[in-house]
Design a protein around this motif. Structure first.
Motif, PDB file in Angstrom:
ATOM      1  N   HIS A  84       1.221   3.812   2.060  1.00  0.00           N
ATOM      2  CA  HIS A  84       1.949   4.153   3.281  1.00  0.00           C
ATOM      3  C   HIS A  84       3.212   3.305   3.419  1.00  0.00           C
ATOM      4  CE1 HIS A  84       2.825   5.114   7.444  1.00  0.00           C
ATOM      5  NE2 HIS A  84       2.817   3.810   7.725  1.00  0.00           N
TER       6      HIS A  84
ATOM      7  N   ASP B 151       0.838  -1.196   0.000  1.00  0.00           N
ATOM      8  CA  ASP B 151       0.000   0.000   0.000  1.00  0.00           C
ATOM      9  C   ASP B 151       0.876   1.249   0.000  1.00  0.00           C
ATOM     10  OD1 ASP B 151       0.532   0.870   2.886  1.00  0.00           O
ATOM     11  OD2 ASP B 151      -0.205  -1.190   3.152  1.00  0.00           O
TER      12      ASP B 151
ATOM     13  N   GLU C  67       4.733   1.769   1.063  1.00  0.00           N
ATOM     14  CA  GLU C  67       5.614   2.108  -0.048  1.00  0.00           C
ATOM     15  C   GLU C  67       6.463   3.332   0.279  1.00  0.00           C
ATOM     16  OE1 GLU C  67       5.028   2.000  -4.811  1.00  0.00           O
ATOM     17  OE2 GLU C  67       3.667   3.344  -3.719  1.00  0.00           O
TER      18      GLU C  67
END
Length: 550
Positions: free
Chosen positions: A460, A458, A462
């Motif tokens: 965040h 996701d 990443e």
């Protein structure tokens, strides 16, 4: 084998010199000698079994090692040269068939020696019996020869069918989800069942031939034993030989049943092993031509950190910096990584030195390609992350942290000691991707080429991975392929590929301002005005952006 041939001789001495002459002391003495020989033969038999088992296991694993080494050397070319089913059949079946054939040497040589010794001992008793023994064994070999030839021919047909069926099974398993989606599972299952039935019938034909081998191996020597014993009994009745000699002759010929049976069984094993060995040799010879001389390269590569260059695409990976490749076609960036990692033939260079002139093992130690679909092997999480490197708890912890994967051991019952299933079956897609990145970071390569390292997580996670990766690899040569703006923004250099060629080079923010196609690629459909995106771009010469700005 020789130890089995001598007790009948000692037994004949015990009978003639002890029992018939009623000499108790001589009988006891020869009996003790016979007992000692029995104990010695028992010990030798145990050691023989251990030795043959070691030879089989050693041979199997040496062959398997050679097959695996050649398979990994071929890399992505393996699939184009040989089917997955063929490799699986070799690794599962052929290496063990070959290993069993290696153990025919000891018993075979021993059988020949015992045969010669028995013939010499019989020569002292009766030249006629010695002649029968000398002629009998070759006659047995002549009778067994034709079935062995048929077995080899039938085995080759069966082995080829087995490989093809295994290939079909691998293809079905790999495409099971697709088959389910298009409703073709039943059709392929019926086709596989039909092929399996045909292979089974072929196996029956091979079995029908091979079943004659043990039958002949036991039956012919017994007939041979009966003939010689009958001749010896007539000679004893006529007084030509003694009772002890009669017992010795029976013992000699009874012993010969074992080496003759061994030789016949060895012939059967060799017939099957020849078929398997041809398959293995064919695999080991794959790619050994002029095009593969790079595999024999001995170069060391540049002494200091240096730039990587791919002439085909124009990609330049600056030493000590983090470079990102962005393309609308992930296959284009993956192809660049394959060339720079020398998994496909190219004219790519490292510090001006062609990659194909560097010794493969040395290159693999310094340049690591981290594929986001690389296999995860079963084992403890710490073993999975450490890979072939030593178990350094601190290094593993740092790698998991950098890959934003510290939550994985925290959520498992035994932390880093928790078991991970084959292919990471008990992990989610994002967890598997982070474990793969952590495994690459533990290796701490001089050059890291990472393919889509954050594509399954996701936003965040990443962002966290992007920050930590750029910090952990600061000052180290790193290449990532991605279209994530979070990861692209942390890169020192971004190279934008169009149709497999570098269309522009710069920082992420520079390319956002100057390249509409790049902006459209990384915007992820966040609603930018189409008028600002411009028409689709075509590959142009690489940007002349100054190196400092790049």
């Amino acid at each position: 084998m020789l130890g089995l041939a001598l007790p009948p001789y000692v037994l004949s001495l015990a009978i003639d010199n002890g029992l018939q002459q009623r000499r108790f002391s001589s009988l006891v003495a020869w009996t003790m000698v016979l007992l000692a020989m029995g104990v010695l033969n028992a010990y030798v038999a145990i050691m023989r079994h251990r030795t043959l088992t070691k030879v089989r296991m050693d041979g199997a694993f040496r062959t398997l090692h050679a097959v695996l080494e050649r398979s990994t050397t071929l890399g992505d070319r393996l699939a184009a040269k040989v089917s997955a089913g063929e490799v699986a059949t070799i690794g599962i079946g052929d290496v063990w068939v070959i290993s069993v054939s290696l153990t025919v040497v000891g018993p075979g040589v021993g059988g020949v020696i015992a045969y010669v010794v028995v013939a010499l001992l019989l020569l002292n008793i009766s030249p006629l019996l010695a002649l029968v023994v000398l002629l009998g064994a070759p006659l047995v070999a002549v009778l067994v020869g034709p079935p062995l030839g048929r077995l080899r021919a039938a085995g080759e047909i069966y082995r080829a069918g087995q490989s093809n069926l295994t290939t079909s099974l691998v293809d079905v398993v790999q495409g099971l989800r697709v088959l389910n989606g298009v409703g073709g599972k039943g059709l392929f299952a019926a086709r596989y069942k039909q092929k399996s039935r045909e292979l089974r019938d072929e196996g029956y034909r091979v079995g029908a031939v091979s079943s004659w081998i043990p039958s002949l191996g036991v039956g012919l020597p017994l007939i041979f034993l009966a003939v010689v014993t009958w001749l010896a009994a007539r000679m004893a009745a006529e007084g030509t030989i003694s009772i002890g000699d009669l017992v010795a002759v029976y013992g000699y010929v009874a012993v010969l049943v074992i080496p003759i049976s061994e030789l016949i069984e060895s012939g059967s094993n060799l017939s099957q092993a020849v078929v398997s060995a041809r398959r293995v040799i064919t695999l080991l010879r794959l790619g050994r031509d002029a095009r593969d001389t790079a595999e024999e390269a001995t170069g060391e590569g540049p002494e200091a950190p240096a730039d990587l260059h791919d002439p085909r695409s124009g990609v330049e990976v600056a030493a000590g910096r983090m470079t990102a490749l962005a393309s609308a076609r992930p296959a284009d960036t993956a192809a660049v990584v394959d060339r720079l990692g020398r998994f496909s033939r190219s004219e790519a260079t490292w510090g001006g030195i062609r990659l194909d002139s560097i010794a493969p093992r040395r290159l693999r130690e310094r340049v690591l390609v981290a594929d986001n679909e690389a296999d995860i092997f079963a084992g403890a999480l710490s073993d999975v992350v450490a890979g072939r490197h030593s178990q350094d708890d601190q290094a593993i912890a740092r790698a998991l942290f950098t890959a934003a994967a510290e939550d994985i051991p925290a959520g498992l019952p035994d932390g880093v000691a928790s078991a991970i299933e084959s292919l990471g079956g008990n992990l989610s897609g994002g967890q598997r991707q982070r474990v793969r990145l952590a495994r690459a970071l533990v290796a701490d390569p001089e050059v890291l080429l990472a393919v889509q390292p954050t594509s399954a997580v996701d936003a965040h996670t990443e962002a966290v991975m992007a920050d930590r990766l750029s910090e952990a690899r600061s000052g180290r040569t790193t290449l990532v392929t991605t279209t994530s703006p979070l990861l692209l923004d942390r890169a020192d250099i971004v190279q934008y590929l169009v149709e497999g060629q570098v269309a522009a080079t710069g920082t992420h923010r520079e390319l956002l301002r100057t390249r509409p196609g790049y902006r459209q690629l990384v915007s992820r459909g966040l609603g930018e005005d189409d008028d600002h995106l411009g028409a689709p771009e075509r590959a142009t010469a690489p940007s002349t952006t100054p190196k400092a700005a790049s």
